[in-house]
Enzyme design. Structure first.
Site, PDB file in Angstrom:
ATOM      1  CG  HIS A  48      28.265  50.759  53.507  1.00 56.13           C
ATOM      2  ND1 HIS A  48      27.778  50.313  52.296  1.00 56.13           N
ATOM      3  CD2 HIS A  48      28.397  52.100  53.377  1.00 56.13           C
ATOM      4  CE1 HIS A  48      27.619  51.332  51.475  1.00 56.13           C
ATOM      5  NE2 HIS A  48      27.994  52.430  52.115  1.00 56.13           N
ATOM      6  CD  GLU A  50      26.635  45.298  54.510  1.00 54.74           C
ATOM      7  OE1 GLU A  50      25.866  44.983  53.585  1.00 54.74           O
ATOM      8  OE2 GLU A  50      26.737  46.465  54.945  1.00 54.74           O
ATOM      9  CB  CYS A  78      26.102  48.106  48.223  1.00 52.17           C
ATOM     10  SG  CYS A  78      27.516  48.536  49.265  1.00 52.17           S
ATOM     11  CB  CYS A  81      28.994  45.527  51.603  1.00 48.50           C
ATOM     12  SG  CYS A  81      28.853  47.110  52.484  1.00 48.50           S
TER      13      CYS A  81
END
Length: 146
Positions: A48, A50, A78, A81
């Site tokens: 992801h 992040e 999410c 993250c």
């Protein structure tokens, strides 16, 4: 936040969900890490934006924690993250679009409000929300038409 949007747009151009993130040292203004989603490209469900930006920032600093740094991301983080942000001890998180379905900061588990969360950053949502939501909606609309 403009750099995070540039990363999100680059992710979309690669066929990834358009989320971008940037880690900044506010004292110097230096960008320590920046990334867009790369889950498809890397065949890695943890790639992801992040997480990748945090990894880059930690590598740049040579440290596993970033307590004096801020994260700018185009979508509400999410659970994965949110945990990475907490473990990195980031100072602040600024995010664009709210994510009622997959978000874990203002929605879902509200990760930073849990008693098991060891560090909760200051969180500011809705920064560039219209632009961020537009990127995501356009991406998924185009995918449905293919």
């Amino acid at each position: 936040m403009d750099l995070a949007f540039a990363e999100a747009e680059a992710a979309a151009a690669r066929g990834e969900v358009p989320v971008g993130a940037v880690v900044v040292d506010p004292a110097s203004g230096a960008v320590l890490g920046r990334a867009g989603n790369r889950t498809q490209e890397l065949n890695d469900p943890t790639a992801h934006a992040e997480v990748l930006a945090i990894r880059a920032a930690c590598a740049a600093r040579g440290e596993p924690r970033l307590p004096d740094c801020d994260l700018y991301v185009t979508l509400e983080p999410c659970a994965l993250c949110a945990a990475a942000i907490s473990f990195a001890r980031l100072r602040r998180v600024y995010f664009g679009a709210y994510d009622p379905k997959g978000g874990a900061v203002e929605h879902g588990p509200r990760f930073y409000g849990q008693p098991t969360c060891h560090h909760a950053p200051d969180v500011y949502g809705g920064i560039g929300e219209t632009r961020a939501a537009g990127l995501l909606k356009g991406f998924f609309r185009d995918r449905r038409q293919e």
